[in-house]
Motif scaffolding. Structure first.
Motif, mmCIF file in Angstrom:
data_model
loop_
_atom_site.group_PDB
_atom_site.id
_atom_site.type_symbol
_atom_site.label_atom_id
_atom_site.label_comp_id
_atom_site.label_asym_id
_atom_site.label_seq_id
_atom_site.Cartn_x
_atom_site.Cartn_y
_atom_site.Cartn_z
ATOM 1 N N ALA A 1 0.697 -1.566 0.088
ATOM 2 C CA ALA A 1 0.646 0.052 -0.333
ATOM 3 C C ALA A 1 0.918 1.401 0.142
ATOM 4 O O ALA A 1 0.957 1.861 0.668
ATOM 5 N N LEU A 2 2.157 1.697 -0.871
ATOM 6 C CA LEU A 2 2.772 2.642 -0.934
ATOM 7 C C LEU A 2 1.523 3.814 -1.905
ATOM 8 O O LEU A 2 1.882 4.637 -1.214
ATOM 9 N N ASP B 1 11.814 6.272 -5.586
ATOM 10 C CA ASP B 1 12.824 6.513 -5.134
ATOM 11 C C ASP B 1 13.644 4.192 -5.611
ATOM 12 O O ASP B 1 12.275 4.046 -4.594
ATOM 13 N N THR B 2 14.711 4.250 -5.924
ATOM 14 C CA THR B 2 14.807 2.070 -5.399
ATOM 15 C C THR B 2 16.089 2.716 -5.224
ATOM 16 O O THR B 2 16.886 3.378 -5.387
ATOM 17 N N ARG B 3 16.350 1.803 -4.521
ATOM 18 C CA ARG B 3 17.755 0.943 -3.816
ATOM 19 C C ARG B 3 18.446 0.121 -5.037
ATOM 20 O O ARG B 3 17.789 -0.777 -4.098
ATOM 21 N N THR C 1 12.016 -0.105 -3.959
ATOM 22 C CA THR C 1 11.488 0.857 -4.280
ATOM 23 C C THR C 1 10.668 1.199 -2.921
ATOM 24 O O THR C 1 9.556 1.200 -1.950
ATOM 25 N N TYR C 2 10.194 3.085 -2.780
ATOM 26 C CA TYR C 2 10.389 3.721 -1.454
ATOM 27 C C TYR C 2 9.961 5.133 -2.208
ATOM 28 O O TYR C 2 10.112 5.493 -3.209
ATOM 29 N N PRO C 3 8.277 5.634 -1.496
ATOM 30 C CA PRO C 3 8.410 7.471 -1.564
ATOM 31 C C PRO C 3 9.353 8.076 -2.033
ATOM 32 O O PRO C 3 10.649 7.632 -0.682
#
Length: 377
Positions: free
Chosen positions: A6-7, A272-274, A307-309
């Protein structure tokens, strides 16, 4: 089912800003998945059944790719349009204008299916490769069950209206796209993402709304019937990060196209991604039972990211998951485990891990050694 993160969700969570979500509104069913992390970035009615129309042809292409991999189908094979297929399909919907009795290679048929949504090519391929359309459709449904499309059924090879016997969900289409791209990346790149094709002197354009408009977009397939509305299953890749999107039951082609472009751009811009592991990168080990060796290296099936906001500070928690110990023999490249990626504030997602090398069954001496080693684990 695609792991639900639920991003961003139409029902709550970290929703996109209002000015960014509005273009999505034209697609009552919408889904955006980051394949490199397994995370769902946006979901609206993703489990709702709908008629996929010509998006059905993605399953026909995927089945053909699987048969090629198994050596049961060759791009150079030729099939001719039967009299029955000609009477039924030579003037119906999008087509390649195939003629009765005309030999056409599998490669050309697949290009017509992927590029210009050729109904006639789908039927010729089905009859030629499986002996009949019914046989081909049975193979489509068996393949759907095999890859986990638990809420889909196919009644035709091309998605033509069949009184609702053909249906799917956005989640199932994301699974189909994931499996096709992961298992057959070279075939996917060759057949999909083209601007169109010319056959028998007739040039036709691909109606894909994102390829050439969204950076990194390379397909996949539109669909439309009066019953189904306008839909699209699409994909794009940037810097090793691949997104899959579904927009379905849109009332107009503009609604579908605007929603598709907006979803993709938002997915790349708002997150953004790491980078965690490259394709083929070593991730860890799994225990093996009755094998020539006691463990097998696990490698990434594709580039793996968290993946994250955008702007958030995260430290992902990584856990290898598998039903083990694994049973020998194992093939190199066989999917045997998953990497669970947990980002604070959201349910974990998973991406596949492959056996990094083959493990044969143990001989008598190796079984004895493994048994002794196992006593001290």
């Amino acid at each position: 089912m695609v792991p639900a993160l639920a991003l961003a969700s139409a029902a709550g969570g970290a929703d996109p800003a209002p000015e960014r979500i509005q273009p999505f509104a034209g697609a009552p069913i919408a889904l955006l998945v980051d394949l490199s992390s397994g995370q769902v970035l946006f979901s609206r009615e993703a489990d709702r059944r709908f008629m996929p129309a010509s998006i059905t042809k993605v399953m026909t292409a995927f089945l053909a790719f699987e048969l090629m991999e198994e050596g049961k189908l060759s791009p150079g094979q030729s099939y001719a349009m039967s009299e029955h297929a000609y009477r039924e399909w030579h003037g119906k919907g999008s087509r390649m204008f195939l003629d009765r009795g005309e030999p056409v290679t599998v490669e050309t048929l697949l290009l017509g299916i992927a590029s210009v949504s050729a109904n006639d090519a789908s039927v010729v391929l089905a009859e030629g490769a499986a002996g009949s359309v019914d046989n081909w459709v049975s193979m489509m449904n068996a393949k759907a069950r095999e890859i986990g499309m638990t809420d889909s059924h196919f009644g035709t090879p091309n998605g033509w209206m069949d009184e609702g016997r053909t249906f799917t969900t956005a989640n199932d289409l994301a699974i189909l796209a994931r499996e096709m791209i992961a298992r057959h990346p070279d075939l996917y790149r060759f057949y999909f993402g083209r601007e169109g094709m010319s056959y028998r002197g007739i040039a036709q354009a691909n109606h894909d709304p994102i390829t050439g408009r969204v950076e990194g977009a390379d397909g996949i397939k539109t669909g439309f019937t009066n019953q189904a509305g306008y839909g699209f299953l699409g994909s794009a890749e940037r810097d090793g990060r691949r997104l899959i999107m579904v927009a379905a039951t849109a009332p107009t082609p503009r609604d579908r196209n605007d929603a598709s472009i907006a979803l993709m751009e938002w997915g790349f811009d708002a997150f953004d991604t790491r980078a965690l592991y490259p394709r083929g990168g070593y991730v860890g080990e799994a225990l093996v039972q009755e094998g020539a060796r006691g463990t097998v290296p696990l490698v990434a099936a594709g580039p793996i990211h968290a993946t994250y906001p955008r702007g958030a500070e995260i430290t992902p928690r990584l856990t290898i998951r598998y039903d083990g110990p694994l049973q020998a023999p194992l093939r190199e490249g066989e999917r045997v485990a998953e990497l669970e990626i947990a980002v604070e504030g959201a349910p974990p997602s998973r991406v596949p891990l492959l056996a990094g090398q083959a493990v044969e069954e143990a001989n008598g001496w190796q079984r004895l050694v493994n048994g002794v080693v196992g006593m001290f684990r």
